[in-house]
Scaffold this active site. Structure first.
Site, PDB file in Angstrom:
ATOM      1  N   LEU A  63       0.666  -1.152  -0.060  1.00 27.34           N
ATOM      2  CA  LEU A  63      -0.013   0.067  -0.044  1.00 27.34           C
ATOM      3  C   LEU A  63       0.968   1.369  -0.039  1.00 27.34           C
ATOM      4  O   LEU A  63       0.285   2.476   0.074  1.00 27.34           O
ATOM      5  CB  LEU A  63      -0.864  -0.020   1.310  1.00 27.34           C
ATOM      6  CG  LEU A  63      -2.031  -1.095   1.100  1.00 27.34           C
ATOM      7  CD1 LEU A  63      -3.154  -0.842   2.487  1.00 27.34           C
ATOM      8  CD2 LEU A  63      -2.845  -1.280  -0.333  1.00 27.34           C
ATOM      9  N   GLN A  65       3.734   3.904  -1.695  1.00 29.57           N
ATOM     10  CA  GLN A  65       3.722   4.537  -3.263  1.00 29.57           C
ATOM     11  C   GLN A  65       4.401   3.599  -4.221  1.00 29.57           C
ATOM     12  O   GLN A  65       3.842   3.580  -5.249  1.00 29.57           O
ATOM     13  CB  GLN A  65       4.383   5.820  -3.279  1.00 29.57           C
ATOM     14  CG  GLN A  65       5.822   5.566  -2.834  1.00 29.57           C
ATOM     15  CD  GLN A  65       6.595   7.182  -2.811  1.00 29.57           C
ATOM     16  OE1 GLN A  65       6.204   7.922  -3.354  1.00 29.57           O
ATOM     17  NE2 GLN A  65       7.701   7.231  -2.232  1.00 29.57           N
ATOM     18  N   LEU A  66       5.506   2.850  -3.758  1.00 24.65           N
ATOM     19  CA  LEU A  66       6.207   2.177  -4.705  1.00 24.65           C
ATOM     20  C   LEU A  66       5.263   0.594  -4.969  1.00 24.65           C
ATOM     21  O   LEU A  66       5.307   0.345  -6.175  1.00 24.65           O
ATOM     22  CB  LEU A  66       7.367   1.614  -4.310  1.00 24.65           C
ATOM     23  CG  LEU A  66       8.252   2.749  -4.072  1.00 24.65           C
ATOM     24  CD1 LEU A  66       9.902   2.611  -3.605  1.00 24.65           C
ATOM     25  CD2 LEU A  66       8.772   3.595  -5.481  1.00 24.65           C
ATOM     26  N   ASP A 105       0.782 -10.567   6.788  1.00 23.67           N
ATOM     27  CA  ASP A 105       1.765  -9.849   7.875  1.00 23.67           C
ATOM     28  C   ASP A 105       3.088 -10.707   7.428  1.00 23.67           C
ATOM     29  O   ASP A 105       3.349 -11.799   7.748  1.00 23.67           O
ATOM     30  CB  ASP A 105       1.129 -10.158   9.213  1.00 23.67           C
ATOM     31  CG  ASP A 105       2.030  -9.768  10.496  1.00 23.67           C
ATOM     32  OD1 ASP A 105       3.019  -8.950  10.103  1.00 23.67           O
ATOM     33  OD2 ASP A 105       1.545  -9.812  11.461  1.00 23.67           O
ATOM     34  N   TYR A 194      17.441   1.759  10.185  1.00 26.23           N
ATOM     35  CA  TYR A 194      16.965   1.499   8.846  1.00 26.23           C
ATOM     36  C   TYR A 194      17.966   0.994   7.873  1.00 26.23           C
ATOM     37  O   TYR A 194      17.955   0.091   7.347  1.00 26.23           O
ATOM     38  CB  TYR A 194      16.152   2.733   8.211  1.00 26.23           C
ATOM     39  CG  TYR A 194      15.814   2.753   6.947  1.00 26.23           C
ATOM     40  CD1 TYR A 194      14.760   1.852   6.394  1.00 26.23           C
ATOM     41  CD2 TYR A 194      16.070   3.568   6.065  1.00 26.23           C
ATOM     42  CE1 TYR A 194      14.502   1.698   5.056  1.00 26.23           C
ATOM     43  CE2 TYR A 194      15.552   3.588   4.772  1.00 26.23           C
ATOM     44  CZ  TYR A 194      14.814   2.622   4.269  1.00 26.23           C
ATOM     45  OH  TYR A 194      14.379   2.698   2.896  1.00 26.23           O
ATOM     46  N   LYS A 198      18.992  -2.601   6.117  1.00 27.87           N
ATOM     47  CA  LYS A 198      19.182  -2.485   4.644  1.00 27.87           C
ATOM     48  C   LYS A 198      20.526  -3.148   4.432  1.00 27.87           C
ATOM     49  O   LYS A 198      20.535  -4.119   3.318  1.00 27.87           O
ATOM     50  CB  LYS A 198      19.097  -1.261   3.983  1.00 27.87           C
ATOM     51  CG  LYS A 198      17.547  -0.829   4.104  1.00 27.87           C
ATOM     52  CD  LYS A 198      16.472  -2.015   3.413  1.00 27.87           C
ATOM     53  CE  LYS A 198      15.175  -1.369   3.132  1.00 27.87           C
ATOM     54  NZ  LYS A 198      14.435  -2.351   2.520  1.00 27.87           N
ATOM     55  N   ILE A 224      12.769   8.952  -3.126  1.00 27.21           N
ATOM     56  CA  ILE A 224      11.974   8.796  -4.207  1.00 27.21           C
ATOM     57  C   ILE A 224      10.926   9.955  -4.173  1.00 27.21           C
ATOM     58  O   ILE A 224      10.316  10.106  -3.131  1.00 27.21           O
ATOM     59  CB  ILE A 224      11.224   7.395  -4.352  1.00 27.21           C
ATOM     60  CG1 ILE A 224      12.559   6.360  -4.304  1.00 27.21           C
ATOM     61  CG2 ILE A 224      10.430   7.277  -5.431  1.00 27.21           C
ATOM     62  CD1 ILE A 224      13.285   6.409  -5.478  1.00 27.21           C
TER      63      ILE A 224
END
Length: 372
Positions: A63, A65-66, A105, A194, A198, A224
């Site tokens: 859900l 944007q990407l 989930d 974060y 990654k 982005i």
């Protein structure tokens, strides 16, 4: 298991209330402790596709944007029924009616595995994550979603021979990384949960590729920029917020210094790059994690370009110490020469085209009047 039970209670409490302006999560099925199916001597290989055989795609965290944007492109290419969006939030009506949607989930291993099996999934695109600023405000939740969730995804993808795409970020680098430009391979010591998560995703994905033959693919996204979604808690979100505030009030308060330079990309370029790397022949990939880039600018440079269309725009700089520290540890510019050489990556939007596209989307009547 007392530590796990405590973490479970804490995360559920946090998910019932907004964090740093993010939306409330209405329901959560938390960590599933199903035994993994990947054995120490296993070897897996990705499914190959003929021209007549479309992949079956699952997008987690769909859900955002990407996720929504990529689903549109994938459905146009492979058919609506072959691309399933998933999330733990209730989708808006337009998304729900645009194609298959399912509750998923990533912290519930058993549920996720059932979805992959029951829907014959062959490509898995993993967008579920807490972004930089939100993650710093809630490290236990970020650790659970970004790391535990990733482990579930990796095990299921390896077990079922999926092609797996996991995005990475400029946040995977740190203050000791080369900043201008930042190459694909260099020291990575991020200082946010974060970023740490990654780097963990990049290395684990590459390990599963070399150890189990998992078809893992990863792009390090710059900031982005998209007009059809609200900022979601990232450090680069100022570059989206400025357009909304410029149209609504003519005044924008920026939480970064005016000369803070970061790599950026318009969403259309980002989605196209993702499609291209997903479809690239495996033999063309000399690595499994690539930088991609389009442009690099500062808040002041962006404001100047916006003022060419909206001269009355007022910009006030009110630095947020946490976000500024994060931005100062990130690359100023990406070296994406490997992506351009290996699978032909080429961006289409520079700063002027970006600003025109954003303002045209938010207020097409005004832009048309200016052009005439």
């Amino acid at each position: 298991m007392p530590v796990v039970r405590t973490l479970t209670r804490t995360v559920k409490q946090v998910l019932r209330s907004p964090v740093c302006g993010c939306q409330t999560v209405n329901s959560v099925r938390f960590i599933g402790f199903s035994p993994r199916q990947v054995t120490s001597d296993a070897s897996f290989h990705s499914v190959s596709f003929s021209e007549a055989d479309h992949p079956r795609v699952l997008i987690t965290g769909g859900l955002g944007q990407l996720g929504v944007g990529l689903a549109k492109l994938l459905r146009k290419r492979f058919g609506k029924s072959n691309v399933i969006l998933s999330d733990i939030r209730k989708p808006p009506d337009n998304v729900f009616h645009s194609g298959p949607f399912i509750y998923s989930d990533i912290l519930d291993y058993k549920n996720l595995r059932e979805i992959v099996v029951n829907n014959r999934i062959t490509w898995l695109i993993h967008y579920s994550a807490l972004l930089s600023a939100v993650g710093e405000a809630n490290v236990p939740l970020a650790r659970a979603v970004n790391i535990t969730g990733l482990h579930n995804i990796l095990d299921i993808a390896a077990e079922h021979g999926l092609r797996l795409f996991v995005p990475s970020t400029i946040g995977a680098f740190g203050p000791t990384s080369p900043r201008n430009p930042t190459p694909d391979l260099c020291i990575q010591r991020p200082r946010t949960i974060y970023g740490v998560s990654k780097v963990h995703a990049e290395l684990m994905g590459e390990y599963y590729h070399y150890r189990y033959g998992l078809d893992f693919r990863c792009l390090r996204y710059p900031g982005i920029i998209s007009a059809d979604s609200q900022p979601g808690g990232g450090t680069t979100d100022y570059a989206v917020q400025i357009f909304h505030d410029a149209m609504k009030t003519g005044r924008f308060v920026c939480n970064l210094k005016p000369d803070t330079r970061l790599p950026m990309m318009y969403i259309d370029d980002c989605l196209r790059a993702t499609m291209e790397v997903l479809e690239a022949p495996a033999e063309s990939l000399t690595m499994r994690t690539y930088n991609i880039n389009a442009m690099s600018f500062s808040p002041e440079e962006l404001a100047q370009e916006v003022r060419k269309h909206l001269p009355e725009l007022e910009v006030v700089y009110n630095m947020d110490a946490i976000r500024q520290a994060i931005a100062d540890s990130w690359p100023m510019n990406f070296d994406d020469s490997n992506a351009r050489n290996d699978w032909g990556w080429k961006h289409e939007y520079d700063l002027p085209e970006l600003v025109t596209a954003m303002l045209g989307y938010l207020n097409p009547e005004r832009l048309a009047a200016q052009a005439s």
